[in-house]
Scaffold this motif. Structure first.
Motif, PDB file in Angstrom:
ATOM      1  N   GLU A   1       0.809  -1.223   0.000  1.00 11.02           N
ATOM      2  CA  GLU A   1       0.000   0.000   0.000  1.00 11.02           C
ATOM      3  C   GLU A   1       0.840   1.270   0.000  1.00 11.02           C
ATOM      4  O   GLU A   1       0.362   2.342  -0.387  1.00 11.02           O
ATOM      5  N   THR A   2       2.102   1.181   0.424  1.00 12.18           N
ATOM      6  CA  THR A   2       2.960   2.374   0.429  1.00 12.18           C
ATOM      7  C   THR A   2       3.812   2.480  -0.829  1.00 12.18           C
ATOM      8  O   THR A   2       4.446   3.513  -1.058  1.00 12.18           O
ATOM      9  N   GLY A   3       3.847   1.427  -1.630  1.00 11.79           N
ATOM     10  CA  GLY A   3       4.699   1.419  -2.813  1.00 11.79           C
ATOM     11  C   GLY A   3       6.129   1.008  -2.521  1.00 11.79           C
ATOM     12  O   GLY A   3       6.999   1.066  -3.394  1.00 11.79           O
ATOM     13  N   ARG A   4       6.387   0.559  -1.310  1.00 11.00           N
ATOM     14  CA  ARG A   4       7.747   0.183  -0.907  1.00 11.00           C
ATOM     15  C   ARG A   4       8.315  -0.928  -1.792  1.00 11.00           C
ATOM     16  O   ARG A   4       9.527  -0.972  -2.064  1.00 11.00           O
ATOM     17  N   TYR A   5       7.448  -1.815  -2.234  1.00 10.22           N
ATOM     18  CA  TYR A   5       7.935  -2.986  -2.980  1.00 10.22           C
ATOM     19  C   TYR A   5       7.709  -2.846  -4.493  1.00 10.22           C
ATOM     20  O   TYR A   5       7.817  -3.830  -5.229  1.00 10.22           O
ATOM     21  N   SER A   6       7.415  -1.639  -4.956  1.00 11.64           N
ATOM     22  CA  SER A   6       7.097  -1.449  -6.373  1.00 11.64           C
ATOM     23  C   SER A   6       8.339  -1.466  -7.266  1.00 11.64           C
ATOM     24  O   SER A   6       8.319  -2.022  -8.370  1.00 11.64           O
ATOM     25  N   LEU A   7       9.407  -0.839  -6.824  1.00 15.40           N
ATOM     26  CA  LEU A   7      10.588  -0.674  -7.663  1.00 15.40           C
ATOM     27  C   LEU A   7      11.716  -1.609  -7.234  1.00 15.40           C
ATOM     28  O   LEU A   7      11.566  -2.428  -6.328  1.00 15.40           O
ATOM     29  N   ASP A   8      12.847  -1.479  -7.923  1.00 17.99           N
ATOM     30  CA  ASP A   8      14.026  -2.272  -7.615  1.00 17.99           C
ATOM     31  C   ASP A   8      14.412  -2.072  -6.147  1.00 17.99           C
ATOM     32  O   ASP A   8      14.333  -0.945  -5.641  1.00 17.99           O
TER      33      ASP A   8
ATOM     34  N   TYR B   1      12.700  -4.947  -5.551  1.00 20.20           N
ATOM     35  CA  TYR B   1      11.587  -5.881  -5.411  1.00 20.20           C
ATOM     36  C   TYR B   1      10.828  -6.073  -6.728  1.00 20.20           C
ATOM     37  O   TYR B   1      10.494  -7.195  -7.113  1.00 20.20           O
ATOM     38  N   ASP B   2      10.485  -4.978  -7.371  1.00 18.97           N
ATOM     39  CA  ASP B   2       9.749  -5.009  -8.639  1.00 18.97           C
ATOM     40  C   ASP B   2       8.440  -5.787  -8.534  1.00 18.97           C
ATOM     41  O   ASP B   2       8.191  -6.722  -9.303  1.00 18.97           O
ATOM     42  N   ARG B   3       7.575  -5.358  -7.599  1.00 18.39           N
ATOM     43  CA  ARG B   3       6.316  -6.078  -7.377  1.00 18.39           C
ATOM     44  C   ARG B   3       5.100  -5.361  -7.957  1.00 18.39           C
ATOM     45  O   ARG B   3       3.964  -5.694  -7.626  1.00 18.39           O
ATOM     46  N   GLY B   4       5.318  -4.420  -8.812  1.00 18.88           N
ATOM     47  CA  GLY B   4       4.200  -3.751  -9.450  1.00 18.88           C
ATOM     48  C   GLY B   4       3.799  -2.473  -8.730  1.00 18.88           C
ATOM     49  O   GLY B   4       4.397  -2.062  -7.738  1.00 18.88           O
ATOM     50  N   LYS B   5       2.763  -1.839  -9.233  1.00 17.85           N
ATOM     51  CA  LYS B   5       2.316  -0.561  -8.690  1.00 17.85           C
ATOM     52  C   LYS B   5       1.765  -0.710  -7.273  1.00 17.85           C
ATOM     53  O   LYS B   5       1.307  -1.793  -6.892  1.00 17.85           O
ATOM     54  N   PRO B   6       1.778   0.394  -6.502  1.00 16.61           N
ATOM     55  CA  PRO B   6       1.165   0.345  -5.165  1.00 16.61           C
ATOM     56  C   PRO B   6      -0.297  -0.059  -5.260  1.00 16.61           C
ATOM     57  O   PRO B   6      -0.974   0.207  -6.263  1.00 16.61           O
ATOM     58  N   PHE B   7      -0.771  -0.668  -4.216  1.00 19.71           N
ATOM     59  CA  PHE B   7      -2.157  -1.149  -4.210  1.00 19.71           C
ATOM     60  C   PHE B   7      -3.114   0.037  -4.338  1.00 19.71           C
ATOM     61  O   PHE B   7      -2.957   1.061  -3.656  1.00 19.71           O
ATOM     62  N   ASP B   8      -4.119  -0.106  -5.183  1.00 20.65           N
ATOM     63  CA  ASP B   8      -5.093   0.957  -5.438  1.00 20.65           C
ATOM     64  C   ASP B   8      -6.403   0.611  -4.726  1.00 20.65           C
ATOM     65  O   ASP B   8      -7.174  -0.226  -5.197  1.00 20.65           O
ATOM     66  N   PHE B   9      -6.642   1.276  -3.600  1.00 22.00           N
ATOM     67  CA  PHE B   9      -7.862   1.001  -2.834  1.00 22.00           C
ATOM     68  C   PHE B   9      -9.120   1.406  -3.600  1.00 22.00           C
ATOM     69  O   PHE B   9     -10.207   0.900  -3.320  1.00 22.00           O
ATOM     70  N   ALA B  10      -8.963   2.321  -4.558  1.00 23.85           N
ATOM     71  CA  ALA B  10     -10.123   2.748  -5.338  1.00 23.85           C
ATOM     72  C   ALA B  10     -10.661   1.610  -6.201  1.00 23.85           C
ATOM     73  O   ALA B  10     -11.794   1.686  -6.689  1.00 23.85           O
ATOM     74  N   ALA B  11      -9.868   0.567  -6.370  1.00 24.70           N
ATOM     75  CA  ALA B  11     -10.318  -0.568  -7.169  1.00 24.70           C
ATOM     76  C   ALA B  11     -11.271  -1.475  -6.392  1.00 24.70           C
ATOM     77  O   ALA B  11     -11.955  -2.305  -6.998  1.00 24.70           O
ATOM     78  N   ILE B  12     -11.328  -1.331  -5.077  1.00 26.41           N
ATOM     79  CA  ILE B  12     -12.164  -2.234  -4.276  1.00 26.41           C
ATOM     80  C   ILE B  12     -13.210  -1.511  -3.431  1.00 26.41           C
ATOM     81  O   ILE B  12     -14.197  -2.118  -3.020  1.00 26.41           O
TER      82      ILE B  12
END
Length: 712
Positions: A417-424, A426-437
């Motif tokens: 949710e903070t985007g900590r794992y989004s970039l190198d 880790y490269d886990r994708g974009k931060p979680f988007d709560f607006a999607a749920i």
């Protein structure tokens, strides 16, 4: 004073009688009869409404400052009229000796003063509420069996539980009443006690008050015996049928607690004395007086005072028995107006289902495929037969007992949710988007802007409950070995992370989290290897799959609740009746009462019962009530009467706390204001008797506070 004397310009001064009952021992035992206190002069008597004790000062003009008046601490003292109306009763709580030398021109003095406080003081001094009275295993017949039955007069005190009625909006009153008996086994009353919400009923305001005032808590019972609080005057009103949520009285004394409960209904209380020496508590609704004659069903009444117009003779109004006003001080003030209150509820919470991301660097997962994959993993049984397991990389790095345990690998999964794992790295994708749920009306503003930030959160237990509606599902974690096409529950020890929204798999051996379909890996470097959580992760790693591109077959998803960055906020706005042309805002924190708790469509638990609420409407209704009660200008007053009004033989003083003032005749000043369809009058909250000056003062409450009620 006789009624005829009251209507005479030549009336005589009214004298009051001071009497005492001496006490001895600890706790004190008192003499049976009241004895006169000779030589006592009454400086003042202050009668208060609500939880604040009344007080009095008496002094002895003929005694030196350090002389004994024959009275000691805790002795009972009462002050009454010759006709028997008791103005005050209480206990000696202080001495105030004083002297001054003066000057050659005089001014020397000595004073021997005794301070008195009423029964509310005694109760407040020794009756603090903490813990809960409820029933334990030994308070039932045949506990735990189908024939279990509560023992009528048996209870247990649970000091580790807080005194909170309907805690968190859940019912926690035992449906079976407790029979209260005295030391001789004689029935006194029935009261409600606490129970688990699973079997509980909701507390009404009346049941809360009866619990607080019951002999269980009344440490002053020997001196102030409220045998059956349910019989107290005013408590039978239907207002007390109201259910109030999350009423915490932990740490308050019982009078403060009762006053706190009453105030949420727009009610108050006072202490009342009787000729036979008994004392009781009377309940009354703020500003509700409608009659000019006091009776058993009319504990508070209206009064009209009289102030002669300029140049008018006072002979006629005195002869007519008018309540003559010596002076009046009104305070009309707009600085205390609140016509645009803001109500703050709890932060929004939503149940959802979403996939988590692996919270470790790919390089930290290095599968050992040596010896035809025989070293890829070992079960706990296998490890028992290995003399030096730390020589095996699986044990050394990926088992909790390993010498270089990589605790996060395979075990830590988060929402990102903070985007900590989004970039190198880790490269886990974009931060979680709560607006999607979360539904748009809760997560976006009118322009479509998302109303949350990249803040760390924590996964909370789901709102959904088991099919019986008894227990929450908790946090549900599922696993997939086919890229999310199917999901399965695998028994494992899993905990919610405290500093971010995620879970930690605390299971000792990840390889023992076996595919429930008992499959093997098909193809690749691990072809034919048993499919389990660890081998699936290794297969993704060896295949070079990129998680952010959705290539991993190993997936983890969670169904839980999350607290967001917005809260329920309500606004009220000035009406035409506002006492000020400006907007006066005030923040009211209702976070323990109102909020938004919803299960979203993303949740896989939609078929189960769930605790949900959107209390926007109730909050706005409460704020409107607050606005109506506070939008007028503040009007409070001090009214000094030209004599002591002591009831003239009726048995009760003429004025009592809770009584209301309707108008000032003679000067044609109307004290009544309109609030919608209601008429409000200044309520007397304090009465000060000044016998030495033969004057009496009435202190009235700010008119805006006579009708504040809390919404459930």
């Amino acid at each position: 004073m006789s009624l005829a004397d009251a209507k005479s310009l030549q009336r005589t001064a009214q004298r009051l009688i001071v009497e005492a009952r001496k006490g001895s021992g600890s706790p004190p035992a008192y003499e049976a009869n009241w004895q006169p206190v000779w030589g006592a002069s009454i400086d003042r008597i202050i009668i208060n409404a609500g939880a604040k004790p009344s007080s009095a000062l008496i002094w002895f003009p003929d005694l030196r400052w350090d002389a004994s008046a024959g009275l000691g601490f805790a002795d009972m003292v009462r002050i009454r009229t010759f006709e028997g109306a008791v103005l005050f009763a209480g206990f000696i709580v202080g001495r105030k000796p004083a002297f001054g030398g003066g000057t050659e021109k005089g001014g020397a003095f000595e004073r021997n003063v005794i301070h008195l406080a009423d029964y509310r003081w005694l109760i407040s001094a020794g009756s603090a509420l903490y813990g809960q009275f409820g029933r334990g295993p030994d308070d039932y017949y045949s506990y735990g069996s189908s024939s279990q039955e509560a023992i009528g007069n048996s209870y247990t005190r649970f000091t580790g539980r807080r005194t909170v009625f309907n805690q968190d909006g859940r019912p926690n009153r035992d449906p079976v009443l407790l029979n209260i008996e005295n030391s001789a086994g004689v029935h006194l009353c029935n009261i409600s006690i606490f129970a688990d919400p699973e079997i509980g009923k909701y507390w009404t305001a009346r049941e809360m008050i009866i619990y607080c005032l019951s002999p269980l808590w009344n440490s002053a019972y020997e001196y102030f015996p409220l045998d059956d609080p349910s019989s107290l005057l005013g408590l039978d009103h239907t207002d007390f049928d109201k259910v109030l949520n999350h009423v915490s009285v932990e740490g308050l004394n019982i009078i403060e607690a009762v006053s706190h409960i009453c105030s949420q209904l727009g009610w108050s209380l006072r202490e009342e004395y009787y000729r036979d020496g008994s004392v009781s508590v009377i309940f009354y609704k703020f500003g509700s007086a409608v009659s000019f004659a006091r009776g058993e069903t009319e504990p508070i009444i209206l009064h009209r005072l009289y102030a002669p117009a300029a140049g008018e003779s006072i002979a006629a109004p005195v002869a007519a028995g008018e309540k003559m006003l010596w002076s009046m001080e009104l305070d009309e003030d707009i600085t205390k107006v609140v016509n645009a209150p803001i109500g703050l509820g709890a932060p929004d919470r939503f149940e959802f289902t979403a996939e988590l991301v692996p919270a470790w660097r790919n390089t930290r997962l290095a599968p050992d495929t040596s010896d035809d994959n025989k070293n890829l993993f070992f079960t706990e049984a296998d490890l028992q037969d290995i003399t030096e397991p730390n020589l095996k990389s699986y044990f050394k790095y990926y088992h909790p007992r390993g010498s270089q345990f990589r605790h996060e690998v395979g075990r830590k999964w988060t929402l990102n949710e903070t985007g900590r794992y989004s970039l190198d790295p880790y490269d886990r994708g974009k931060p979680f988007d709560f607006a999607a749920i979360i539904p748009e009306k809760y997560i976006k503003d009118s322009g479509g802007k998302r109303l949350f930030g990249p803040f760390a959160r924590q996964l909370l237990t789901a709102l959904s409950e088991d099919p019986e509606g008894v227990n929450t599902i908790g946090i549900k974690v599922e696993f997939s070995f086919d890229g999310g096409e199917s999901w399965q529950l695998i028994p494992a020890a899993i905990v919610s992370l405290e500093k971010e929204a995620g879970v930690y798999i605390a299971e000792a051996n990840l390889a023992e989290m076996v595919d429930q379909k008992e499959r093997v890996i098909d193809g690749g470097d691990l072809d034919g290897v048993q499919l389990n959580f660890w081998s699936s992760l290794c297969d993704d790693r060896l295949a070079g799959s990129a998680f952010d591109d959705g290539q991993w077959l190993t997936r983890v998803r969670v169904t839980a609740t999350v607290q967001m960055d917005q809260r329920l906020v309500g606004y009220a706005y000035p009406s035409w009746a506002s006492g000020s042309p400006f907007e006066h805002r005030e923040i009211y924190d209702f976070s323990d009462r109102y909020g938004i708790v919803k299960r979203t469509e993303s949740s896989i638990l939609s078929g189960l019962p769930a605790y949900q609420m959107d209390m926007t409407g109730i909050l706005l209704s409460h704020l409107d009530s607050v606005r109506r009660a506070n939008e007028d200008m503040s009007i409070s007053g001090l009214f000094t009467l030209d004599r002591l009004w002591l009831g003239d033989g009726s048995g009760f003083p003429e004025f009592m706390p809770g009584d209301c003032l309707e108008a000032i005749d003679g000067r044609c000043y109307n004290l009544t204001v309109s609030l919608g369809s209601k008429l409000l009058h200044p309520e007397i909250v304090q009465i000060v008797y000044l016998p030495e000056k033969q004057k009496q003062q009435l202190v009235t409450r700010d008119l805006r506070f006579v009708n504040i009620e809390r919404e459930s």
